[in-house]
Design a protein around this motif. Structure first.
Motif, PDB file in Angstrom:
ATOM      1  N   VAL A 196       1.114  -0.894  -0.098  1.00  0.00           N
ATOM      2  CA  VAL A 196      -0.079  -0.549  -0.074  1.00  0.00           C
ATOM      3  C   VAL A 196       0.654   1.472   0.216  1.00  0.00           C
ATOM      4  O   VAL A 196       1.717   1.291   0.443  1.00  0.00           O
ATOM      5  N   ASP A 197       0.396   2.424  -0.457  1.00  0.00           N
ATOM      6  CA  ASP A 197       1.557   3.036  -1.259  1.00  0.00           C
ATOM      7  C   ASP A 197       0.923   4.408  -0.057  1.00  0.00           C
ATOM      8  O   ASP A 197       0.068   5.357  -0.884  1.00  0.00           O
ATOM      9  N   TYR A 198       1.413   4.691   1.034  1.00  0.00           N
ATOM     10  CA  TYR A 198       0.910   5.158   2.422  1.00  0.00           C
ATOM     11  C   TYR A 198       1.049   6.412   2.254  1.00  0.00           C
ATOM     12  O   TYR A 198       0.941   7.061   2.121  1.00  0.00           O
ATOM     13  N   PHE A 199       2.891   6.811   1.901  1.00  0.00           N
ATOM     14  CA  PHE A 199       3.858   7.620   1.594  1.00  0.00           C
ATOM     15  C   PHE A 199       2.499   9.357   0.613  1.00  0.00           C
ATOM     16  O   PHE A 199       2.723  10.101   0.190  1.00  0.00           O
ATOM     17  N   GLY A 200       2.541   8.332  -0.546  1.00  0.00           N
ATOM     18  CA  GLY A 200       1.925   8.826  -2.109  1.00  0.00           C
ATOM     19  C   GLY A 200       0.840   9.303  -1.502  1.00  0.00           C
ATOM     20  O   GLY A 200      -0.209  10.576  -1.774  1.00  0.00           O
ATOM     21  N   VAL A 241       3.850  17.156  -5.933  1.00  0.00           N
ATOM     22  CA  VAL A 241       5.310  17.822  -7.205  1.00  0.00           C
ATOM     23  C   VAL A 241       5.945  15.973  -6.194  1.00  0.00           C
ATOM     24  O   VAL A 241       6.980  15.261  -6.501  1.00  0.00           O
ATOM     25  N   VAL A 242       6.097  16.046  -4.909  1.00  0.00           N
ATOM     26  CA  VAL A 242       6.443  15.289  -4.172  1.00  0.00           C
ATOM     27  C   VAL A 242       6.116  14.460  -4.035  1.00  0.00           C
ATOM     28  O   VAL A 242       6.337  13.170  -4.292  1.00  0.00           O
ATOM     29  N   PHE A 243       4.194  14.162  -4.183  1.00  0.00           N
ATOM     30  CA  PHE A 243       3.736  12.650  -4.726  1.00  0.00           C
ATOM     31  C   PHE A 243       3.742  12.483  -6.400  1.00  0.00           C
ATOM     32  O   PHE A 243       4.007  11.272  -6.522  1.00  0.00           O
ATOM     33  N   VAL A 244       4.617  13.331  -6.776  1.00  0.00           N
ATOM     34  CA  VAL A 244       4.195  13.028  -8.422  1.00  0.00           C
ATOM     35  C   VAL A 244       5.853  11.879  -7.823  1.00  0.00           C
ATOM     36  O   VAL A 244       6.245  10.968  -9.283  1.00  0.00           O
ATOM     37  N   TRP A 245       7.181  12.439  -7.403  1.00  0.00           N
ATOM     38  CA  TRP A 245       8.078  11.972  -7.392  1.00  0.00           C
ATOM     39  C   TRP A 245       7.547  10.926  -7.110  1.00  0.00           C
ATOM     40  O   TRP A 245       8.502   9.615  -6.923  1.00  0.00           O
ATOM     41  N   ILE A 246       6.884  10.358  -5.152  1.00  0.00           N
ATOM     42  CA  ILE A 246       6.872   9.200  -4.535  1.00  0.00           C
ATOM     43  C   ILE A 246       6.169   8.498  -5.763  1.00  0.00           C
ATOM     44  O   ILE A 246       6.665   7.062  -6.098  1.00  0.00           O
ATOM     45  N   ALA A 254      -0.275   4.666  -5.476  1.00  0.00           N
ATOM     46  CA  ALA A 254      -1.594   5.551  -5.058  1.00  0.00           C
ATOM     47  C   ALA A 254      -1.987   5.446  -6.017  1.00  0.00           C
ATOM     48  O   ALA A 254      -3.950   5.285  -6.674  1.00  0.00           O
ATOM     49  N   VAL A 255      -1.987   6.222  -7.063  1.00  0.00           N
ATOM     50  CA  VAL A 255      -2.478   7.165  -7.784  1.00  0.00           C
ATOM     51  C   VAL A 255      -1.755   6.406  -9.401  1.00  0.00           C
ATOM     52  O   VAL A 255      -0.810   7.313  -9.454  1.00  0.00           O
TER      53      VAL A 255
END
Length: 529
Positions: A196-200, A241-246, A254-255
């Motif tokens: 599961v992508d928790y950080f994203g 920006v951080v989300f896209v990097w993750i 997650a997406v």
């Protein structure tokens, strides 16, 4: 689930639609009742937040649950969603301040996001894209049924009972929905070794919240160029920006960003976002026009809103059958958006002299367009992705629609507030003449500050208060008071004209984008790529 016995699939759909009916009834019943609730609780400046917080929280859970349901199945999340929604509905009915109501509506939203995301994905699990058209129509009919009975009942409750029952009357439906889902909905095996992508997820939420707060506060609480608003936008951009990097680094995002390389997926979601802005942003303010400008009671306004819903249901059922039989969807989408834009344009021409009949005709046109176009863009998204991405693709579509609605309500709220302030300033001399004439007998002419307190269109939402004020005046002063109320109605009418006009422009842009939507054959099986 696609290969289950047809009778079993129909039974599952009945359970799913019962859950959707419960959530939709609790959402639609608030529309016509809210002006009166605001009149009692106060806080008209927070009116848009009652919708904004619901859409914000439902958007967050919809996108997160979409991926989780792909991994662990739909059943646990729809059950949890109904449970949270029941708790939120009960608490909303106990509200004694507008802030409490906003908080409890947020709880409702968390549950609604789970219900809607899993319900629409369940349809995709059960039926191939070619078959989904008629079931999408049935799902829209559930919303239509809720939209017919909800507003009418909401208006009747606030006119005749205690408004708290608006949130409590359908709680038994929640218990029934949980029972049916637990009994009929099959458990699905979850995927092994899928993380599961928790950080994203955390950074996605961190990008959404400040963005929506910025749109909600800009132009009302803070100036658009204020450090607070610019700071919120900067925070949202940084988190995104951080989300896209993750998402580019993790194995199970997650997406999945590669979905946006599909032009059908991307354009459909952008159109859903724009339609959400135009539809939610403008139609949510229609009860204010019917009650505040025309002067219709809350109960009667529910009947005025009903034809729009009936036309939406009819158009949705018709469009669903056409899509299932022909496998074509683009022409219907274009037709629906054109009709909806035309109806919204006609709404922008409404004013102080508009009758309920004219308002009904305009809303019927909007409903026809909405019914034809709205279900299509979920279908196009589902048809464009692999079956294993159904949950996250459907929830992404829901997210774009909800985000559009959230931003739309906030932006339209800003337009309404700014326009009302401008109109009140322009109408102030005439209003002061009428107000001071009312005060002559008491030898206490009203000053500008006192008049501005009275010149609040919120007063128009409470007919009982208006009658109380009018009844307390000498008979020869009633004419001056009527003139004062007439000025307030004109102020609100002019402000809502701008809201509906902006909604028209937004929908026309969605119509333009639809011309660029590629049409591909609808799959006849979920196993096809």
């Amino acid at each position: 689930m696609e290969h289950l016995d047809p009778r079993k699939k129909v039974a599952i759909m009945m359970a799913v639609m019962s859950a959707m009916l419960f959530a939709a009834l609790n959402q639609t019943i608030v529309g016509t009742a809210l002006p009166r609730i605001i009149a009692e609780l106060g806080g008209m400046e927070y009116f848009s937040w009652v919708f904004t917080i619901y859409m914000l929280t439902s958007s967050i859970t919809a996108i997160l649950v979409g991926k989780l349901s792909d991994i662990y199945g739909r059943k646990p999340f729809i059950l949890i969603g109904i449970g949270i929604f029941i708790v939120g509905s009960f608490l909303a009915g106990t509200s004694s301040t507008i802030i409490q109501l906003i908080v409890y509506r947020g709880v409702q939203g968390f549950g609604a996001g789970m219900i809607m995301s899993t319900a629409f994905t369940a349809v995709a699990d059960l039926f191939s894209p070619r078959e989904r058209g008629k079931w999408q129509g049935a799902m829209s009919a559930v919303f239509g049924l809720a939209s017919v009975f909800g507003p009418t009942l909401g208006g009747y409750i606030v006119d005749n009972w205690d408004w708290h029952w608006v949130f409590w009357v359908f709680l038994p439906f929640g218990i029934l929905a949980i029972s049916l889902i637990a009994w009929l909905f099959p458990a699905q095996p979850h995927r092994e070794k899928e993380s599961v992508d928790y950080f994203g997820s955390i950074f996605l939420v961190s990008a959404m919240i400040p963005l929506l707060l910025a749109f909600s506060w800009a132009g009302t609480k803070y100036a658009w160029t204020s450090i607070e608003i610019l700071g919120l936008f900067a925070l949202s951009v940084g988190a995104f920006v951080v989300f896209v990097w993750i998402e580019k680094k993790v194995k199970s995002p997650a997406v999945p960003l590669h979905l946006f390389s599909n032009s059908i997926f991307t354009i459909s979601n952008v159109i859903a976002f724009i339609m959400g802005m135009g539809m939610f942003g403008a139609i949510m303010y229609m009860p204010f026009f019917v009650q505040g400008v025309i002067g219709t009671s809350a109960t009667a306004s529910g009947f005025v809103m009903m034809p729009m819903t009936l036309s939406m249901v009819a158009a949705s059922a018709f469009g669903g059958q056409i899509v299932s039989r022909t496998g074509k969807y683009k022409a219907l989408a274009l037709t629906g958006l054109f009709v909806m834009s035309f109806g919204m344009l006609m709404m922008s021409f409404m004013g102080i002299d508009t009758t309920n009949r004219t308002a009904v005709m305009n809303m019927i046109i909007v409903g026809l367009g909405l019914g034809l176009a709205f279900p299509i863009f979920t279908l196009t998204v589902q048809n464009a992705v692999e079956n294993r991405f159904l949950g996250v693709a459907t929830s992404t579509s829901q997210l774009f629609r909800q985000m559009g609605g959230t931003i739309g309500v906030s932006v339209m709220g800003t337009i309404l507030a700014v326009s009302m302030q401008r109109e009140i300033e322009q109408a102030l001399p005439d209003a002061m003449d009428a107000a001071n004439a009312m005060a002559i007998n008491a030898q206490s002419p009203l000053g500008r500050e006192e008049l501005e307190k009275m010149a609040n269109p919120q007063l128009l939402m409470d007919p009982a208060k208006l009658e109380e004020i009018r009844g307390s005046m000498p008979p020869d002063m009633a004419g001056y008071f009527d003139r004062f109320v007439q000025i307030l109605r004109e102020v609100l009418g002019h402000a809502l004209h701008e809201v509906f006009l902006v909604g028209t422009g937004v929908l026309l842009f969605a119509l333009l984008l639809t011309f660029f939507l590629k049409e591909i054959p609808l799959r006849t099986s979920n196993q096809e790529k």
